[in-house]
Scaffold this motif. Sequence first.
Motif, PDB file in Angstrom:
ATOM      1  N   THR A  59       0.842  -1.194   0.000  1.00  0.00           N
ATOM      2  CA  THR A  59       0.000   0.000   0.000  1.00  0.00           C
ATOM      3  C   THR A  59       0.880   1.249   0.000  1.00  0.00           C
ATOM      4  OG1 THR A  59      -1.657  -1.197   1.285  1.00  0.00           O
ATOM      5  CG2 THR A  59      -1.867   1.195   1.201  1.00  0.00           C
TER       6      THR A  59
ATOM      7  N   LEU B 243       2.769   4.401   0.830  1.00  0.00           N
ATOM      8  CA  LEU B 243       3.210   4.912   2.127  1.00  0.00           C
ATOM      9  C   LEU B 243       3.211   6.438   2.119  1.00  0.00           C
ATOM     10  CD1 LEU B 243       6.289   2.584   2.803  1.00  0.00           C
ATOM     11  CD2 LEU B 243       3.937   2.273   3.567  1.00  0.00           C
ATOM     12  N   GLN B 244       2.736   7.027   3.197  1.00  0.00           N
ATOM     13  CA  GLN B 244       2.761   8.478   3.367  1.00  0.00           C
ATOM     14  C   GLN B 244       3.812   8.914   4.373  1.00  0.00           C
ATOM     15  OE1 GLN B 244       0.947  11.055   1.843  1.00  0.00           O
ATOM     16  NE2 GLN B 244       0.445   9.429   0.380  1.00  0.00           N
ATOM     17  N   ARG B 245       4.006   8.107   5.411  1.00  0.00           N
ATOM     18  CA  ARG B 245       4.930   8.467   6.480  1.00  0.00           C
ATOM     19  C   ARG B 245       5.804   7.263   6.815  1.00  0.00           C
ATOM     20  NH1 ARG B 245       3.425  12.472   4.864  1.00  0.00           N
ATOM     21  NH2 ARG B 245       2.453  14.254   5.916  1.00  0.00           N
TER      22      ARG B 245
ATOM     23  N   TRP C  22       2.022   6.412  11.924  1.00  0.00           N
ATOM     24  CA  TRP C  22       2.991   6.310  10.836  1.00  0.00           C
ATOM     25  C   TRP C  22       2.887   4.930  10.205  1.00  0.00           C
ATOM     26  CZ3 TRP C  22       7.543   9.563   9.523  1.00  0.00           C
ATOM     27  CH2 TRP C  22       7.314  10.892   9.874  1.00  0.00           C
ATOM     28  N   ASP C  23       3.211   4.868   8.922  1.00  0.00           N
ATOM     29  CA  ASP C  23       2.899   3.669   8.149  1.00  0.00           C
ATOM     30  C   ASP C  23       3.884   2.528   8.358  1.00  0.00           C
ATOM     31  OD1 ASP C  23       0.645   4.862   6.864  1.00  0.00           O
ATOM     32  OD2 ASP C  23       2.044   5.994   5.609  1.00  0.00           O
TER      33      ASP C  23
ATOM     34  N   HIS D 199       7.509   5.114  -3.703  1.00  0.00           N
ATOM     35  CA  HIS D 199       6.399   5.827  -3.055  1.00  0.00           C
ATOM     36  C   HIS D 199       6.505   7.343  -3.229  1.00  0.00           C
ATOM     37  CE1 HIS D 199       4.891   2.162  -1.097  1.00  0.00           C
ATOM     38  NE2 HIS D 199       6.161   1.857  -0.871  1.00  0.00           N
TER      39      HIS D 199
ATOM     40  N   CYS E 216       2.326  14.508  11.266  1.00  0.00           N
ATOM     41  CA  CYS E 216       1.178  13.616  11.136  1.00  0.00           C
ATOM     42  C   CYS E 216      -0.095  14.434  11.226  1.00  0.00           C
ATOM     43  CB  CYS E 216       1.195  12.530  12.217  1.00  0.00           C
ATOM     44  SG  CYS E 216       0.727  13.084  13.864  1.00  0.00           S
TER      45      CYS E 216
END
Length: 380
Positions: free
Chosen positions: A192, A194-196, A221-222, A266, A366
């Motif tokens: 999936t 990742l954002q963080r 966090w991811d 990402h 975040c």
Amino acid sequence: MATLLVRTIRSQHFCVTGPHMRLQRLCSQTTPLRWSSSQSPRAAVGKLGSFQVSASQRVDITSAGNDHVKHCHKLRTSSQYRDACGRVLLVGSDLLQEVVLHEGPGGPIHVHSLLVRNRCEPPTGIPADRISVVTDEIMNKMCGLQNSDGEAHCSTCCHWGLRRQLALLKGVQAVAEVDMPKFANLSDANTTSLQRLLVLERLQDPGNLGTLLRTAVALGWDACFLLPGCCDPFNDKALKAGRGAAFKLPTAKGKWDELLHVMHRHDMQCYGASPERSDTAAFAQQLEAKHAVLARQLSDLPQSSTKEAQDEVVGSNAMCIVLGSEGQGLSKTALEHSTPLAIPMTDRMESLNVSQAGAILMFAFCGNSLKLYDQVKRPH
């Protein structure tokens, strides 16, 4: 301090005797571990109350030289042995329940073996393939409370019995052998987005590493990426400090070229925590302006807006933060591939502990930080 300890001991039905403050448990006031004769140990372990079992069903281990005891002890002390076996030893009922009862990204945690201290009941709701009742000596060995002579010890206490009773006071009543989660492949096509991403480099203190993983889980966090030089996240001290966060946060490990592939996959911006950044004031102003804009966007959303809609507003460009050891800092490679980032501070303190700095930076980037600012501006 001594008065408080004595009061605590008395409240726990201990007595103090002898010239060396020797502590002895009043065994007559303890409840032995029993299972019902109609239950298997696995079925009984998940229930409250007394556990009755016949002598033929009860599994007792009284020798510290038992092969299974040696196996569990080595799981706690050797990272290479853990990797070879694919197993981890969880020390303490609280940690065991935190890990097993809260399913992680890899699915349910399988408990292969549960060792319970004599006169103590097993943690509730934990099914296990094997349950054994062990002596105080063995449990102390499992918890790392023994010296080379096999006696429980404490560097600050004059008598071995004090450490033994303190172990009981702290609730070290059970240890468990569980499957080790597999390290994640964050560059896989099925991963999936990742954002963080938290990146740790040469972080050797297990307490700091565990605390950072725990903070990352708490703040949403991811994932985490461990670069060479980091301690084992399944070290018993790291697991204790992290409250089992290593089981809840997808964690990968590898070299810088693998991390760069993950960042490219990402589309991530990379920031390196460095206290030597000179334009921290400018960065703080930019971050404050960004928070103000996103807070206004959040306030414009209708009250019935979904969490997905809020996350879309809060989420910014994907990013990772690289944290290094307090002694060595970031490597030359890390500085080459990241934008320096520092926490604005007064000159009254030179630096922060890496786990403290990491917590501040993770919170700042975040979505919860923006929601908190919005609550301050619009109190309920």
